[in-house]
Design an enzyme around this catalytic site. Sequence first.
Site, PDB file in Angstrom:
ATOM      1  N   LYS A 109     -34.889   4.540  57.400  1.00 17.06           N
ATOM      2  CA  LYS A 109     -34.903   5.901  56.858  1.00 17.06           C
ATOM      3  C   LYS A 109     -33.815   6.028  55.806  1.00 17.06           C
ATOM      4  O   LYS A 109     -32.672   5.634  56.036  1.00 17.06           O
ATOM      5  CB  LYS A 109     -34.641   6.929  57.964  1.00 17.06           C
ATOM      6  CG  LYS A 109     -34.815   8.381  57.500  1.00 17.06           C
ATOM      7  CD  LYS A 109     -36.259   8.768  57.508  1.00 17.06           C
ATOM      8  CE  LYS A 109     -36.488  10.191  57.000  1.00 17.06           C
ATOM      9  NZ  LYS A 109     -36.432  10.289  55.532  1.00 17.06           N
ATOM     10  N   LYS A 132     -32.462   2.436  51.762  1.00 19.63           N
ATOM     11  CA  LYS A 132     -32.239   3.220  50.549  1.00 19.63           C
ATOM     12  C   LYS A 132     -33.078   2.636  49.429  1.00 19.63           C
ATOM     13  O   LYS A 132     -33.392   1.437  49.422  1.00 19.63           O
ATOM     14  CB  LYS A 132     -30.760   3.199  50.141  1.00 19.63           C
ATOM     15  CG  LYS A 132     -30.332   4.440  49.382  1.00 19.63           C
ATOM     16  CD  LYS A 132     -30.212   5.639  50.305  1.00 19.63           C
ATOM     17  CE  LYS A 132     -29.653   6.864  49.584  1.00 19.63           C
ATOM     18  NZ  LYS A 132     -29.426   7.972  50.521  1.00 19.63           N
ATOM     19  N   GLY A 189     -19.070  18.732  41.752  1.00 22.64           N
ATOM     20  CA  GLY A 189     -20.515  18.493  41.770  1.00 22.64           C
ATOM     21  C   GLY A 189     -21.225  19.770  42.145  1.00 22.64           C
ATOM     22  O   GLY A 189     -21.003  20.318  43.231  1.00 22.64           O
ATOM     23  N   GLY A 202     -24.713  20.220  41.967  1.00 25.82           N
ATOM     24  CA  GLY A 202     -26.143  20.019  42.132  1.00 25.82           C
ATOM     25  C   GLY A 202     -26.602  20.698  43.401  1.00 25.82           C
ATOM     26  O   GLY A 202     -25.986  21.660  43.866  1.00 25.82           O
ATOM     27  N   ASN A 203     -27.664  20.182  43.979  1.00 29.46           N
ATOM     28  CA  ASN A 203     -28.214  20.802  45.184  1.00 29.46           C
ATOM     29  C   ASN A 203     -27.188  20.881  46.306  1.00 29.46           C
ATOM     30  O   ASN A 203     -26.983  21.939  46.905  1.00 29.46           O
ATOM     31  CB  ASN A 203     -29.449  20.010  45.635  1.00 29.46           C
ATOM     32  CG  ASN A 203     -30.075  20.567  46.899  1.00 29.46           C
ATOM     33  OD1 ASN A 203     -29.608  20.308  48.010  1.00 29.46           O
ATOM     34  ND2 ASN A 203     -31.129  21.332  46.749  1.00 29.46           N
ATOM     35  N   VAL A 204     -26.510  19.765  46.582  1.00 31.71           N
ATOM     36  CA  VAL A 204     -25.548  19.733  47.691  1.00 31.71           C
ATOM     37  C   VAL A 204     -24.353  20.632  47.407  1.00 31.71           C
ATOM     38  O   VAL A 204     -23.937  21.437  48.249  1.00 31.71           O
ATOM     39  CB  VAL A 204     -25.086  18.288  47.973  1.00 31.71           C
ATOM     40  CG1 VAL A 204     -24.011  18.274  49.063  1.00 31.71           C
ATOM     41  CG2 VAL A 204     -26.265  17.423  48.382  1.00 31.71           C
ATOM     42  N   GLY A 205     -23.794  20.504  46.212  1.00 27.40           N
ATOM     43  CA  GLY A 205     -22.617  21.303  45.874  1.00 27.40           C
ATOM     44  C   GLY A 205     -22.888  22.796  45.877  1.00 27.40           C
ATOM     45  O   GLY A 205     -22.095  23.589  46.409  1.00 27.40           O
ATOM     46  N   TYR A 206     -24.029  23.180  45.304  1.00 29.02           N
ATOM     47  CA  TYR A 206     -24.364  24.611  45.248  1.00 29.02           C
ATOM     48  C   TYR A 206     -24.530  25.200  46.644  1.00 29.02           C
ATOM     49  O   TYR A 206     -23.937  26.228  46.977  1.00 29.02           O
ATOM     50  CB  TYR A 206     -25.635  24.839  44.425  1.00 29.02           C
ATOM     51  CG  TYR A 206     -26.269  26.179  44.717  1.00 29.02           C
ATOM     52  CD1 TYR A 206     -25.635  27.371  44.340  1.00 29.02           C
ATOM     53  CD2 TYR A 206     -27.485  26.270  45.401  1.00 29.02           C
ATOM     54  CE1 TYR A 206     -26.202  28.610  44.634  1.00 29.02           C
ATOM     55  CE2 TYR A 206     -28.056  27.495  45.695  1.00 29.02           C
ATOM     56  CZ  TYR A 206     -27.407  28.667  45.310  1.00 29.02           C
ATOM     57  OH  TYR A 206     -27.963  29.890  45.618  1.00 29.02           O
ATOM     58  N   SER A 252     -34.731  15.880  57.896  1.00 26.45           N
ATOM     59  CA  SER A 252     -35.855  14.982  57.639  1.00 26.45           C
ATOM     60  C   SER A 252     -36.503  14.549  58.944  1.00 26.45           C
ATOM     61  O   SER A 252     -37.732  14.430  59.040  1.00 26.45           O
ATOM     62  CB  SER A 252     -35.380  13.748  56.864  1.00 26.45           C
ATOM     63  OG  SER A 252     -35.274  14.020  55.488  1.00 26.45           O
TER      64      SER A 252
END
Length: 424
Positions: free
Chosen positions: A70, A106, A218, A220-224, A352
């Site tokens: 995964k 990965k 950062g 992006g998605n995680v930071g926001y 997930s």
Amino acid sequence: MAVRLDPYEEAKKQLEVTASILGLSKEVYDMLATPERIVQVKIPVVMRDGSVKVFIGWRVQHNSALGPYKGGVRYSPETNLSEVMALAMWMTWKNSLAGLPYGGAKGGIQVDPFQLNQYELMQLSKNYFSAISPFVGVDLDIPAPDVNTNPQTMAWFLDAYESRTGLKQLGVVTGKPLELGGLETRIYSTGLGVATVAQAAAKKLWGGIEGRTVAIQGFGNVGYYTAKFLKEMGAKVVAISDIKGGIYNSKGFDPDAVREYITKKGSGFVIDYPDVERKITNDELLTSNVDILVPAAVENVINASNANNVKAKLIVEGANGPTSPEAEQILVKKQVVIVPDILANSGGVVMSHIEWVNNRMGGWITEEEAKNKLMQKMTDNFNAVWNYWEQKLGGLGGAYSMRTAAQAIAVDKVVRAMKLRGWI
């Protein structure tokens, strides 16, 4: 500024420390350090001018002792095989630590996705997944989004897999659009997980997170989403940055307002946001005078060159591998608490797993139930690592960071599974 070290070598250094703590033999270390499979594929794409360009992609399957592989797939001009190998190893530890029935993997494609149009991206995605489809499956390897990939990418992956195999298996990828079996919670799950463990760590250090100042590298998605949830929890996000630089305001930012401004501007950057006390560089953000630092961008941004200047007392790793081993040694001596990536940013893979199970059972959970399960899981995992760190490794003021505790728990579980299987 990020220092470009060899990610796989850095991952092996971390494993060496853990192997020493657990008293593992050289033979066991070698088995843990070596991926089980490396798949490299060529990906032809018909470009807008009619020419054909070939890209290189990888899928690294590190360890399957605990279950099917995964891990996400990233699109980046900077990615390479060493990075993908390191990330696959970290996914093994992350999944093990989270108590998930997964091994680690990965994927990556060496490409600048922002130079491709939508049709080119679709070709790239479908051709990549078609090429690796013999090596993935709902019970074999379950990819997911990562850097510069998203639910649309997963929809293309799913379609390519089903077209190639003739199988209808929604669970072969996670992080999908809602219409294809995804969960809305997955979109913000990593950021929510980072914020949840930051809150748990702040409670240990200061009795709570309310009023604590935060810098996030950062956006992006995680930071926001980390910024958004931390603000909701009562923290004050005073510094934010992205690839172009950062902004600082001692009164704190509204992450929603910053994101809305960037989105409306189109191709905007954090540094363009007008309501600031001053603009700062990424290096200045990392050493700003805050309580909590969240590196949520790329690897090795905290390294030997700047670790001595870090002022935050709590670092929560939203990115994978943002702190080099050399920097970590410096920070441990300074009694800085580091909540490691394999714990802090595991919210995405926890969600997930919930999506994967939901797909296989035909839909069984509500979004609110999924969110609550995620937050409880993250809190429980944090407490388990903190207790191991305090009770067995000396805790704050000791010689080891929380990363060593987290990896010791994770690696020990993988080794025990390998022994039961008769691999070692």
